[in-house]
Design an enzyme around this catalytic site. Structure first.
Site, PDB file in Angstrom:
ATOM      1  N   ARG A  92       0.828  -1.214   0.000  1.00  0.00           N
ATOM      2  CA  ARG A  92       0.000   0.000   0.000  1.00  0.00           C
ATOM      3  C   ARG A  92       0.861   1.262   0.000  1.00  0.00           C
ATOM      4  O   ARG A  92       0.537   2.265   0.647  1.00  0.00           O
ATOM      5  CB  ARG A  92      -0.941   0.012   1.212  1.00  0.00           C
ATOM      6  CG  ARG A  92      -1.897  -1.159   1.291  1.00  0.00           C
ATOM      7  CD  ARG A  92      -2.893  -1.164   0.129  1.00  0.00           C
ATOM      8  NE  ARG A  92      -3.826  -2.272   0.294  1.00  0.00           N
ATOM      9  CZ  ARG A  92      -3.598  -3.504  -0.147  1.00  0.00           C
ATOM     10  NH1 ARG A  92      -2.481  -3.767  -0.807  1.00  0.00           N
ATOM     11  NH2 ARG A  92      -4.474  -4.458   0.039  1.00  0.00           N
TER      12      ARG A  92
ATOM     13  N   SER B 127     -11.681  -0.612   2.307  1.00  0.00           N
ATOM     14  CA  SER B 127     -10.857  -0.887   3.489  1.00  0.00           C
ATOM     15  C   SER B 127     -10.230   0.408   3.991  1.00  0.00           C
ATOM     16  O   SER B 127      -9.444   1.029   3.273  1.00  0.00           O
ATOM     17  CB  SER B 127      -9.764  -1.899   3.152  1.00  0.00           C
ATOM     18  OG  SER B 127     -10.335  -3.129   2.765  1.00  0.00           O
TER      19      SER B 127
ATOM     20  N   GLU C  14      -5.729   3.579   5.343  1.00  0.00           N
ATOM     21  CA  GLU C  14      -5.353   3.419   3.938  1.00  0.00           C
ATOM     22  C   GLU C  14      -5.626   4.677   3.140  1.00  0.00           C
ATOM     23  O   GLU C  14      -4.787   5.110   2.357  1.00  0.00           O
ATOM     24  CB  GLU C  14      -6.121   2.236   3.311  1.00  0.00           C
ATOM     25  CG  GLU C  14      -5.472   0.886   3.544  1.00  0.00           C
ATOM     26  CD  GLU C  14      -5.978  -0.157   2.561  1.00  0.00           C
ATOM     27  OE1 GLU C  14      -6.368   0.217   1.443  1.00  0.00           O
ATOM     28  OE2 GLU C  14      -5.976  -1.353   2.908  1.00  0.00           O
TER      29      GLU C  14
END
Length: 339
Positions: free
Chosen positions: A166, A239, A335
């Site tokens: 990520r 998410s 995130e």
């Protein structure tokens, strides 16, 4: 104006999937990437803050944005080289899910596990999006971007993108690069990635014994649809929390106290822990304060039940982070970009 549109005091509620009712001092929607230098030279833009926006699916506005929001609306998919591995150039404004479905229709493999992820193609390398055991970095050959520091178009190969979980160079140097196109290297055939989060079981339920990439994509669609709330139904950004990576000593300590801990051990010996498991064990799944809360379908998903402000959503997210830290000694990170 050719290639772009400017709107003052622009509403952004329909441009972020958490449905935060917020505004930008200026919204610039660009349809021709070659016009970027001209657009960015305007004093009203060059002398203030700039935020690049795709579909707003990886973003939390905590208030109004006192600057320019640059919405990428460029389009185009071009097969530059075909063969066993094809090189495909895609404009940053293309919808990610549309592109994945196009690749499957054309007989390309690789992106099937990444179907149904919201957002644009240009946002994909920034976050190094991933799902069901696959990361987009595996299939990116290069990223074309406008370098605001060097004032020129530049091409970053995969190594220069510094991809990690990520993560990418685009996150480490925020504001420097404006992604204008992404080049993918996609094979015609490859070993399918099936050993993750119930894909094999879903294929069996579908009655598929010899799966092709489009079967895997269909299985992932079924899994995602069952597990994740639809942003069209309830505001969310998918998410919201990263799976934390911790030292082996901490992972082992948590495992001793909680044998049911969901975790994976990486090549470097560190442990990746399931943020969803940590949040659920912390008692936050399905919890809400006002219209801000955690989905009762998936503990990773922060949701807006109606009219929650960005500040209220961020406050609730911080409550979740504090609760997990207190219970497990693990610090969760968001995130999405928090603005």
């Amino acid at each position: 104006m050719g290639g772009y549109t400017l709107i003052e005091n622009a509403p952004l509620g329909a441009r972020n999937t958490l449905r935060v009712d917020t505004r930008a001092r200026l919204l610039a929607e660009i349809r021709d990437a070659s016009k970027l230098p001209e657009l960015l030279a305007f004093p009203a833009i060059s002398q203030g803050k700039l935020l690049v926006l795709g579909e707003g699916s990886n973003l939390l506005f905590t208030g109004d944005f006192d600057g320019t929001v640059l919405a990428m609306a460029t389009r185009g998919v071009q097969v530059e080289q075909d063969g066993d591995i094809a090189r495909i150039a895609v404009a940053a404004g293309e919808r990610w899910d549309d592109f994945v479905r196009w690749t499957l229709g054309q007989g390309f493999a690789g992106l099937e596990n990444l179907i149904l992820i919201p957002g644009t193609v240009g946002a994909a390398p920034i976050q190094n999006i991933g799902a069901y055991g696959t990361e987009v970095a595996e299939f990116i050959e290069s990223v074309e971007a406008w370098d605001t520091q060097e004032q020129r178009v530049t091409t970053l190969d995969r190594a220069a993108c510094a991809f990690a979980y990520r993560d990418s160079v685009f996150k480490h140097q925020p504001g420097r690069y404006i992604v204008t196109a992404v080049r993918f290297a996609l094979p015609r055939s490859r070993e399918l990635r099936l050993d993750y989060a119930g894909i094999r079981e879903e294929l069996l339920r579908m009655g598929v014994e010899k799966p092709a990439p489009f079967h895997v994509a269909e299985a992932v669609v079924h899994l995602r649809t069952r597990k994740l709330p639809d942003p069209a139904v309830i505001g969310n950004a998918g998410s919201f929390f990263k799976n934390p990576i911790v030292d082996a000593s901490l992972g082992e300590a948590i495992k001793r106290e909680h044998p049911e801990l969901v975790s994976w051990i990486g090549a470097d010996g560190r442990w990746k822990l399931s943020a969803a498991w940590l949040i659920e064990q912390g008692g936050f799944k399905g919890e809400r304060e006002g219209d801000a809360g955690i989905s009762n379908r998936h503990a990773l998903v922060l949701v807006n039940h109606g009219r929650a402000t960005g500040a209220e959503l961020w406050s609730f997210a911080q409550k979740v982070i504090a609760g997990v830290r207190e219970k497990f000694g693990v610090v969760l990170e968001p995130e999405p970009v928090v603005v």
